[in-house]
Design an enzyme around this catalytic site. Sequence first.
Site, mmCIF file in Angstrom:
data_model
loop_
_atom_site.group_PDB
_atom_site.id
_atom_site.type_symbol
_atom_site.label_atom_id
_atom_site.label_comp_id
_atom_site.label_asym_id
_atom_site.label_seq_id
_atom_site.Cartn_x
_atom_site.Cartn_y
_atom_site.Cartn_z
ATOM 1 N N ASP A 261 34.334 35.323 46.149
ATOM 2 C CA ASP A 261 35.626 35.172 46.777
ATOM 3 C C ASP A 261 36.596 34.870 45.643
ATOM 4 O O ASP A 261 36.188 34.466 44.556
ATOM 5 C CB ASP A 261 35.594 34.039 47.825
ATOM 6 C CG ASP A 261 36.764 34.170 48.800
ATOM 7 O OD1 ASP A 261 36.651 33.661 49.922
ATOM 8 O OD2 ASP A 261 37.768 34.814 48.429
ATOM 9 N N TRP A 262 37.847 35.068 45.909
ATOM 10 C CA TRP A 262 38.847 34.980 44.829
ATOM 11 C C TRP A 262 38.973 33.534 44.343
ATOM 12 O O TRP A 262 39.461 32.669 45.045
ATOM 13 C CB TRP A 262 40.174 35.545 45.325
ATOM 14 C CG TRP A 262 40.358 37.012 45.058
ATOM 15 C CD1 TRP A 262 41.405 37.586 44.397
ATOM 16 C CD2 TRP A 262 39.486 38.086 45.402
ATOM 17 N NE1 TRP A 262 41.254 38.949 44.330
ATOM 18 C CE2 TRP A 262 40.076 39.283 44.919
ATOM 19 C CE3 TRP A 262 38.248 38.188 46.047
ATOM 20 C CZ2 TRP A 262 39.480 40.540 45.076
ATOM 21 C CZ3 TRP A 262 37.650 39.430 46.205
ATOM 22 C CH2 TRP A 262 38.264 40.587 45.722
#
Length: 713
Positions: A261-262
């Site tokens: 995930d970012w």
Amino acid sequence: VYTMKIVLYLGVFTPKTSKCIIAFTKPFAKVNTMTNLETLLKEMTLEEKAALCTGAGPWTTKPIERLGIPGMIMSDGPHGVRRIPNEYTWEGDALPATCFPTAACLASTWDADLMYTLGQALAKEAIALKVDVLLGPGINMKRSPLGGRNFEYFSEDPFLAGKMASHLVNGIQSLGVGTSLKHFAANNQEYRRFSINAKIDERTLHEIYLAAFETVVKNSKPWTVMCAYNKLNGYYGSENYHLLVEILKKKWGFEGMVISDWGAVHDRVAALAGGLDLEMPGPNDRRVKAVIEAVQNGTLDEGTLDESVRRILATVFKAAQTPKGGTFDQTAHHELARQIASEGMILLKNIGILPLNKPKQLAVIGAAAKQAHFQGGGSSHINPTIVSEPLAAIKHFADGAVITYCEGYTEKENYDQVLIDEAVNQARSAEVALIYIALPLEKDSEGIDRSDLDLTVQQIALIQAVCAVQPNTVVILNNGAPIVMGEWINAPAAILEAWTMGQAGGDAIAEILFGKVNPSGKLAETFPRKLSDTPAFVNWPGSHREVNYGEGIFIGYRYYDTKDIPVQFPFGYGLSYTSFAYNNARLSATSIKDTEKVAVLIDVTNTGKMAGKEIVQVYVHDKKSVLIRPQKELKGFAKVALEPGETKSVSIPLDFSSFAYYHPDHDRWITESGEFEILVGTSSRNIHARLGLTLESTLQLPSTLDISSTIFD
Ligand code: GLC
């Protein structure tokens, strides 16, 4: 040297990024065979391999021009394409795209084939907007209705979520666009999501929180899986070897790419060792340097790095096979968004008022009638191509009726008696009042959970006051997750759950209210009577460090039905304008081995005057098990369309997985010989038939230390 064609580069320098954006003008020859990839891998320097494992910008992998390795563009998702114009920057409004209904509404359609159709539409938009991988679907379980991203997730049930997401992924990938199944795993709350440690026992983990992921990975082979931010049993999702390598890659055979995930990576070297192939976003030269140094000083085996590079290359070249660009049919996709919304909306209450019968005066009340509340907040936020205003849609269908409008409440949560009085006056002189109620934006949003399940004080007072003068009142709800209704549910004549309904939801609501569409949606998440009834209530949201999934496998209806707790509306519930009869329920066999299949058959008849669709559900009850099991578990469903008077025989298959549960001592799904009940119903609480089945387990399992045999009657 390589089998791929010589690719003509067009270098385009944009003043903003001063990076060269390589527009590849020709699709690559097939480079995704291992031979070619191995050849390419051998050509790569350590620096190039390390650089490939971190993004080159917020939305792209790193192109390596020397070797003809293209960049791969990823965009959110999941219910539309959020394409930031320049994949190397964060700035810029997303390009217009169709905002489809969010997953809470998608799941409520219970129509897997419709998910495939949606997937293909999403893929066409991704191709037109030059996106290689769509960052979705999100399939985390709805452990509590307080979860801020529940609008973006499918269900409290892993079977329904897995089935619907599988068809969606199949649809998207059928046109050569990748997906990113997220968030792996146990992102079930937003409170301290970047750091909180989810403590989940192995059985609960597999049987509830991984089950939908397992279904989609095995059935649909998503190109990528996105790791979650949070820790799981002490290890961050981005460096959780047990999760990413032992379970996802080895046990389930996942051959795609694991992306973070970012901002979910804390230690790039530990993440590579933990099975995380691509860190997003980039660029992050410090992280790349750390990987190079780790290989050089022996703390990271180069073979581990190569394994991630292989997976990234295979995905990048697979993406490059699909030519990008062109346009998509905005009108057709808006129409599809309307169709899906109308299939996912749920008629919760109707005392003879719907469908409306040519009312001469309508009082339309509520800010959400003008400002359609059609999606939630956060990374999934789409820039819609067009939005159908609910009030305009009512005017379109109300042919000539007098229509008044007033705001009723504002986005702010202050109490305003003037607004209520205005609504009461308009409702009093109308034939019918329609109250459009939307949760405040921050109550359906990534990054924040709700602290209650209530509407605002103003909204509750508005409903009560209007209904007091106008018994013919319909409440239309726009929310991404359950709300409690005890204070007002008896007041209106009808309630329509319209969810975060997508850009065409305004039209869909009007079509249902005026009977152009017969509502057929059913709940994919229980509506509890009060927050303290919910399964996770005493274990939510945990301390600042960890959250204990103390309720175990008993989430949603698995909890409410096992404990026989009254609910406002049960899982699987939804009304129709017509009625259905169920006859001749039977099994294709009453005794099977766990290696065999059995069909559940039932005849469904439309006994009303209006065409409609019914969702038949099959639950399984294990009468005796070594470990405790929920009172029932959804293991099959079918949506069937019927003309008035028509009968169809519905057949729903069951197999090993329908009877199995995950035994931690054996570290696998197991079956036990014994008696089962097959429940055929139209909600988890409305069972029309109970059929007996004897199962013979063929597993040869070593005896376990279990001493108790739990018997359910
Ligand atoms: C966000 C979300 C994830 C999204 C990603 C890129 O933080 O958790 O769902 O795909 O970052 O925007």
